[in-house]
Design a protein around this motif. Structure first.
Motif: not given
Length: 263
Positions: A22-23, A116-127, A180-188, A250-256
């Motif tokens: 997972v990099g 090991n896993w990864s998460t991605f918070i999209p830009v503009g995510f509402n916390f 978490a807001d610093a992680d918008e738009g990138k894989w963690v 609503e809520i949308t997240l991505f998992f790698g």
């Protein structure tokens, strides 16, 4: 310590586990060396969709394999929920969109596991500052009560929590993790080292974020009494969404990629 959040409140492969799955770039030289001593028991890259051996607890369409939002040529899981959905036919009716990983990656007490896993918070995510959503958990079989290990998101903070022993409702260890807001738009990239023990004598729980240690607990029960088949869940679980105040509809997240290794 008291916590505000509600619940804290495929194809298998054999081989060697590598941080590169997972990099992860490890900041701890000892962990960087140790990671090569684990044998991989499971991995999922999502290239061929969701393996039939993985259980799905979600309304149709809430979990889908899509193009990676940031890495060209890679696939990812898009997990999406709307508060107004009818969740009555999903597990116990609690708002969720989760994957349950197969018995090949269940966790018994004693062995040393690396997840090991990864998460991605999209830009503009509402916390949502009013209530948490669980992103990843180690669930203790048929026991009722909260998950033994849970990574959550509440407001602009992550939270890691741990339970174990005979008490299934009280958090025995935990920590808020900024930001978490610093992680918008990138894989963690997350890594969890988990040695389960219901007595706490040999228990160890360690969490890394992008290769940097962010939580460590030892000598605290991190499994429920007698449980030898805890399992991994990944996705969204928002227990109080229907009944309590929330900042989001609503809520949308991505998992790698996901991998589980053992030694």
């Amino acid at each position: 310590m008291r916590y505000r959040w509600a619940l804290i409140c495929f194809s298998g492969t054999l081989g060697i586990a590598h941080a590169q799955d997972v990099g992860v770039v490890w900041t701890d030289p000892q962990m960087a060396a140790l990671v090569s001593t684990y044998d991989k028991v499971f991995s999922a890259q999502w290239e061929d969709g969701i393996n039939a051996g993985i259980g799905v607890q979600a309304n149709p369409g809430d979990i889908a394999v899509v193009d990676d939002p940031a890495v060209a040529g890679r696939k990812a899981l898009r997990v999406h929920m709307i508060r107004s959905e009818d969740f009555s036919r999903v597990a116990n009716g609690v708002p969720r969109a989760e994957l349950i990983f197969p018995k090949a990656v269940s966790f018994s007490q004693g062995p040393d596991y690396l997840i090991n896993w990864s998460t991605f918070i999209p830009v503009g995510f509402n916390f949502d500052a009013r209530q948490a959503v669980i992103l990843t958990q180690v669930h203790q079989g048929e026991w009722t009560g909260g998950p033994t290990i849970a990574l959550s998101l509440q407001g602009k903070q992550y939270a890691i929590s741990e339970r174990g022993g005979a008490n299934t409702t009280t958090v025995s260890a935990g920590k808020w993790l900024c930001c978490a807001d610093a992680d918008e738009g990138k894989w963690v990239n997350w890594s969890l080292r988990y040695v389960a023990d219901d007595s706490g004598h040999h228990a160890s729980t360690q969490l890394w974020k992008d290769g940097r240690s962010v939580f460590a607990s030892q000598g605290v029960p991190n499994a429920y009494i007698g449980v030898q088949d805890a399992y991994l869940k990944l996705g969204l679980y928002k227990s109080g969404w229907k009944s309590s105040a929330s900042d989001v509809s609503e809520i949308t997240l991505f998992f790698g990629p996901v991998s589980v290794s053992k030694k």
